[in-house]
Each structure stands twice: as structure tokens, then as C-alpha cells.
Write a protein that holds these residues in place. Structure first.
Motif, PDB file in Angstrom:
ATOM      1  N   PRO A  35      10.572  28.059  41.497  1.00 11.38           N
ATOM      2  CA  PRO A  35      10.833  28.731  40.217  1.00 11.38           C
ATOM      3  C   PRO A  35      12.285  28.568  39.774  1.00 11.38           C
ATOM      4  O   PRO A  35      12.601  28.717  38.599  1.00 11.38           O
ATOM      5  N   ALA A  36      13.200  28.268  40.726  1.00 12.50           N
ATOM      6  CA  ALA A  36      14.606  28.022  40.365  1.00 12.50           C
ATOM      7  C   ALA A  36      15.119  26.939  41.301  1.00 12.50           C
ATOM      8  O   ALA A  36      14.737  26.897  42.463  1.00 12.50           O
ATOM      9  N   ARG A  37      15.972  26.083  40.772  1.00  8.28           N
ATOM     10  CA  ARG A  37      16.499  25.022  41.626  1.00  8.28           C
ATOM     11  C   ARG A  37      17.969  25.294  41.915  1.00  8.28           C
ATOM     12  O   ARG A  37      18.650  25.946  41.124  1.00  8.28           O
ATOM     13  N   TYR A  38      18.443  24.808  43.058  1.00  9.41           N
ATOM     14  CA  TYR A  38      19.806  25.144  43.470  1.00  9.41           C
ATOM     15  C   TYR A  38      20.344  24.094  44.422  1.00  9.41           C
ATOM     16  O   TYR A  38      19.587  23.279  44.961  1.00  9.41           O
ATOM     17  N   ASP A  39      21.671  24.121  44.602  1.00 10.35           N
ATOM     18  CA  ASP A  39      22.283  23.255  45.613  1.00 10.35           C
ATOM     19  C   ASP A  39      23.288  24.079  46.401  1.00 10.35           C
ATOM     20  O   ASP A  39      23.314  25.307  46.282  1.00 10.35           O
ATOM     21  N   VAL A  40      24.153  23.396  47.154  1.00 10.37           N
ATOM     22  CA  VAL A  40      25.031  24.138  48.065  1.00 10.37           C
ATOM     23  C   VAL A  40      26.060  24.988  47.313  1.00 10.37           C
ATOM     24  O   VAL A  40      26.615  25.937  47.863  1.00 10.37           O
ATOM     25  N   THR A  41      26.284  24.697  46.038  1.00 14.15           N
ATOM     26  CA  THR A  41      27.236  25.520  45.284  1.00 14.15           C
ATOM     27  C   THR A  41      26.541  26.679  44.559  1.00 14.15           C
ATOM     28  O   THR A  41      27.206  27.611  44.126  1.00 14.15           O
ATOM     29  N   THR A  42      25.233  26.613  44.396  1.00 15.22           N
ATOM     30  CA  THR A  42      24.542  27.646  43.601  1.00 15.22           C
ATOM     31  C   THR A  42      23.443  28.349  44.396  1.00 15.22           C
ATOM     32  O   THR A  42      22.559  28.982  43.826  1.00 15.22           O
ATOM     33  N   TRP A  43      23.474  28.209  45.730  1.00 12.32           N
ATOM     34  CA  TRP A  43      22.344  28.703  46.523  1.00 12.32           C
ATOM     35  C   TRP A  43      22.169  30.214  46.438  1.00 12.32           C
ATOM     36  O   TRP A  43      21.051  30.704  46.499  1.00 12.32           O
ATOM     37  N   GLN A  44      23.278  30.957  46.274  1.00 17.17           N
ATOM     38  CA  GLN A  44      23.137  32.420  46.305  1.00 17.17           C
ATOM     39  C   GLN A  44      22.214  32.879  45.174  1.00 17.17           C
ATOM     40  O   GLN A  44      21.268  33.629  45.397  1.00 17.17           O
TER      41      GLN A  44
END
Ligand code: ADP
Ligand code: GLC
Length: 498
Positions: free
Chosen positions: A269-278
């Protein structure tokens, strides 16, 4: 190099576990590195429902299975986002069935015939397509006969004498054992039915055929390569493996970034990487809690488990720890799995007792497996043994900190959050050694404590795991080096013989 993969599972066409992930990804990476790769697998009923276009090549095969000649058709598709051809061996009576290996917990009684057909069809590929193959790379017992047939029947066939065979052990516990009279099905002479070759405690073992006859052996982690040479983990084959120790290499599996990447994963439902994981993981967690009927709570530690419901995976320990935790502890559990009926009822009963805290989905759901990795704070893999394991690699990449038993590929890929590893910035998860519920319980408590009260360390753990590179590139290069050695050995032997 020109390499032919022979396997019973290829993602996304047919999958029960990690073998499919490996055989869907490694060929594509080898092709990307400039090699010519083809894959041969059975045309199971399920293959036609995975959204891939499958064509008839027009080739018909007539293959000896025991006294019979069995005809089969060769169909063709391509691995997604690659130009790797996958040849599907179509034989309706053998493969047009609901299951891959069996139904309702029972194996199909003619599995020997079915997989002898796969091996024989694969070996005909060079003739059909008039191609100069360097290596047959076969996987697990289902393809174990390929090295044996290549060595025995095809030894003097035109164009085959220089082809090397590589056999990969994904799981030594599954041995492809059949009654001795199935020797007749293989078409091989009875003299090969002896304890140094195809015979294993009075039965025919297709796994042993691969182990004995392949020019090179690999397994899916260096630690498992050592473990299977010991009586404790050798399943009676440790002697054979020690004898072949020089030819056995452990190469860890990789992650297919086209399928498993939280930055692009369409199942989330949401995508993220190591900078936006929180933020990304928080959104995935709330969505999964709602999807699975758990209390929606951003603070509660969410423990995920995905895997085959088999003894290998430690479900007995999980159930014991759940029984201790569920009445009192501030934690949630989400489980996805299918397999042995006793675990279905065990987990189903627990989930009925503790709604809102434990949610169990019994079945195979690709998308849900991805959403669990993305939503979970911790991912548990208390395996009795684990040749490599892919789920802990997906967990590292998705920021679900793995809690694993220190065995096989789990030991090789997860670094324990000891004080020394934390301060060196290399910790990525939590380990325990002894296979017992107390050890799993204590380690989960250590992990949950870190999650709740040592947020700085926790964030470092997540970020370190997410930043690691587990892509297939390096492992594929190790396979190529090993193929080259196997081919050289084979060609030297062939030229000495002639
Ligand atoms: P194994 O091959 O021993 O089953 P691995 O960790 O190597 O273990 O690989 C398991 C693979 O199968 C992973 O891709 C995992 O997500 C998938 N998987 C296992 N069970 C399920 C399930 N019930 N639903 C969806 N995917 C599953
Ligand atoms: C087997 C093993 C698993 C491994 C997979 C792919 O199913 O149980 O540990 O990751 O094969 O190699």
C-alpha cells in the motif's frame, strides 16, 4: 557459456518455496552477464494461469519411461523481463494436475515416472535446438537423474561428451526415494543399483543419483555445505558428501530485485526505501493490521512469519512461544503458511483463541507474503535447519529485523545484534543457537526490548539490513566460476578417455 537449467519449480510459473525464486532469478542474472541460458520444467496445470504467454514450439518428444514410450510436447515461454526461454514439458497425464508433487498431504504415486520424464526431456534439448550446451545445471532430487543419464546413456552421444553437469542441493531432506523396482522406470541398468550409486537403504534415490554423478555439486550457503557433511545433518548421505567434499561449494542465494524491492513493490500500500522506511513501514503496518483483523496500533511490535508449514521451519517452537506470549505480552503475530495438516490445526486453534493479537492465513498468497515483510517489525525464522532461506533476505531488504536460529544460510546472512556488532555497525538481526522454545523466547524478548527501548540501535539495525546488497550479481559470478571449472574437468577427463 551455454547453460541449461533443469528444475521442478520456476517463479512465477510454479512455486512452493525458495527453489522457484532461485530458478526464476539466477538464469535471468546469468543472461544479463552475457551467458546463454535456457530453463526446462514441467508444464503443470498452474503454469497456464500466471499471466505469461505460453506457445507450442511444435517439437514432439518420444521418451522411454520404463518399458513405455511416452510422448510429450515442448512448450515455450520467457522469464519475465528477460530473454531467457523456459521450455515446459507438456504431458497431460503426468503434469496436468492440481498439485506439483501431490495433493492433500500425499505424494503422487507416480512421481518417479513424472520426474524421469522431466530429466529425459531436458537431455534432448541440445538435439532439438541444435545447440552446443556447456553445462546442465539441475536442481534437487526432481532433476537428480540428469547427471546420471548424461554420464551413462549420453556418454558417447554426438555433441554430449564435453557437457558438464552441476547439481545443486536446495534441501537434502527431500531425497526422491522410490521402491527399488522403480529402477526399471529410469531405464538404467540394475548394476547402478548399488550402495555407491543409486541405492539408498534398499530404495532408489534420485537425489543420490545427482550427488554421485554430477561433475560439480553446490548447495545454497557455505555453512549448509559444511553441515551436510556431518552425521547430524547429512540425512545418511554425509558419507557420500564427504567423499565429494572437494567438488562441493556453498553459494548463497540472492534477492530478485525485480520482484522483491520495497521501493517498487506493487503489492504494497506504500513504497519506501532506506531513507523513508519509518513512514513507509508505518503505513504498511496499519494497512496489514486492518487487512488481517489485528488491532490497529502503531506501537505494538508486529512479528511476521511466512513459510511452508513443515517441521524444518520450527513451528513447534513458534507455537510454544505463542502460548506463553499471547495471554500477556504486548506483541502481535501474523502468520502466512501452508503445508502439514497438524500445523494448520495448531495455528488455526491459537488464532481462534487470541483474535486481534494473532492472525493466521493458511494458504499460498504471493502478495500477502510481500505485505507481511513490509509491515512487520520483526520476522521470525527459528528453523531446525535452513539450507539458505530467502525470507530472511527479503526481511533485511524490507526492514523487518530477522530473528533467526544460527544455522545454515541464516547464520551466513544475518549478523547478531551483540554489543560488539552494534557498535561496529554490522548488526542486522538476532541469533539463537539451541533449538528450543526457551532460546527462541529469550531472543524474541531481546529483540522486542530493543524495538521498544533502544530506538537508536533499532533504527541502525533496520538501516544496516536495508542497505546491504543481496542482489544476484555476485552469486551468479560464483556460479560461472564453478561452471568453468566443471567444464574444464569434464573436457580433460573426456580427452584422456579418448
Ligand atoms: P523454502 O524454500 O525452504 O520454503 P525459503 O525461505 O528459501 O524457504 O523460500 C520460501 C519462499 O516461498 C519465499 O519466497 C516465501 O515468500 C515463499 N512462501 C512460502 N510460503 C508461502 C505462502 N504460504 N504464501 C506465499 N509465499 C510463500
Ligand atoms: C530450499 C531450502 C531453502 C532455500 C531454498 C532455495 O527450499 O529449504 O533454505 O533458500 O531451497 O535455495
Amino acid at each position: 557459456m551455454n547453460i541449461v537449467f533443469v528444475t521442478s519449480e520456476v517463479a512465477p510459473l510454479a512455486k512452493t518455496g525458495g527453489l522457484a525464486d532461485v530458478c526464476g532469478a539466477l538464469p535471468a542474472e546469468l543472461a544479463r552477464q552475457g551467458h546463454r541460458v535456457s530453463v526446462v520444467m514441467p508444464a503443470y496445470r498452474g503454469c497456464f494461469h500466471q499471466g505469461l504467454a505460453i506457445q507450442d514450439t511444435g517439437h514432439r518428444l518420444e521418451l522411454p519411461i520404463g518399458q513405455r514410450l511416452v510422448s510429450a510436447q515442448l512448450l515455450e515461454t520467457t522469464l519475465p523481463e528477460s530473454d531467457v526461454p523456459v521450455y515446459l514439458v507438456q504431458q497431460a497425464a503426468f503434469f496436468d494436475r492440481p498439485g506439483l508433487y501431490g495433493e492433500g498431504g500425499r505424494d503422487y504415486p507416480d512421481n518417479c515416472e513424472r520426474f524421469v520424464l522431466l530429466a529425459r526431456a531436458a537431455l534432448e534439448l541440445p538435439r532439438f535446438f541444435d545447440m552446443a550446451v556447456d553445462v546442465f545445471h539441475s536442481h534437487d532430487w526432481q532433476a537428480g537423474l540428469v547427471p546420471a543419464l548424461l554420464n551413462i546413456e549420453y556418454r558417447h552421444a554426438r555433441g554430449y561428451s564435453g557437457i558438464a553437469s552441476v547439481f545443486t542441493i536446495h534441501n537434502l531432506a527431500y531425497q526422491g526415494c522410490f521402491p527399488s523396482w522403480d529402477m526399471a522406470v529410469t531405464g538404467l541398468d540394475w548394476r547402478y543399483f548399488n550402495y555407491r550409486q543409486l541405492e539408498f537403504y534398499g530404495q532408489l534415490s534420485l537425489l543420490k543419483a545427482g550427488l554421485v554423478f554430477a561433475d560439480a555439486l553446490t548447495t545454497v550457503s557455505p555453512t549448509y555445505a559444511r553441515e551436510i557433511q556431518t552425521p547430524e545433518q547429512g540425512y545418511g548421505l554425509d558419507g557420500v558428501l564427504r567423499e565429494r567434499g572437494e567438488s562441493l561449494t556453498g553459494i548463497v542465494n540472492g534477492v530478485d530485485g525485480r520482484v522483491w524491492d520495497p521501493a517498487t513493490d506493487q503489492h504494497l500500500p506504500a513504497r519506501y526505501d532506506v531513507t523513508t522506511w519509518q513512514e513507509g513501514k508505518a503505513e504498511c503496518k496499519a494497512a496489514l493490521q486492518a487487512e488481517m483483523g489485528l488491532a490497529v496500533d502503531p506501537f505494538v511490535p508486529l512479528i511476521g512469519l511466512v513459510g511452508r508449514l513443515a517441521d524444518q521451519k520450527g513451528w513447534d517452537l513458534v507455537a510454544q512461544v505463542m502460548r506463553r506470549w499471547l495471554p500477556h505480552e504486548y506483541a502481535q503475530w501474523v502468520v502466512l503458511g501452508t503445508g502439514q495438516p497438524e500445523y494448520h490445526s495448531l495455528l488455526g486453534d491459537l488464532a481462534a483463541q487470541f483474535p486481534g493479537k494473532l492472525s493466521v492465513r493458511l494458504g499460498f498468497h504471493e502478495g500477502l507474503a510481500h505485505r507481511i515483510e513490509a509491515a512487520s517489525d520483526l520476522f521470525a525464522m527459528p528453523s531446525r535447519y535452513e539450507p539458505c532461506g530467502l525470507n530472511q533476505l527479503y526481511s533485511l531488504k524490507y526492514g523487518a529485523v530477522p530473528v533467526v536460529r544460527n544455522t545454515g544460510g541464516l547464520a551466513d546472512t544475518v549478523t547478531d545484534a551483540s554489543a560488539a556488532h552494534l557498535s561496529a555497525g554490522v548488526a542486522t538481526g538476532f541469533h539463537f543457537d539451541h533449538y528450543d522454545a526457551d532460546a527462541l523466547d529469550a531472543t524474541l524478548r531481546r529483540a522486542v526490548h530493543c524495538y521498544r527501548f533502544q530506538r537508536g540501535d533499532w533504527e541502525k539495525l533496520v538501516a544496516t539490513g536495508m542497505s546491504q546488497d543481496w542482489s544476484w550479481g555476485q552469486s551468479a559470478r560464483q556460479y560461472v566460476a564453478m561452471y568453468e571449472q566443471a567444464v574444464e574437468r569434464k573436457r580433460n577427463a573426456a580427452s584422456q578417455a579418448s
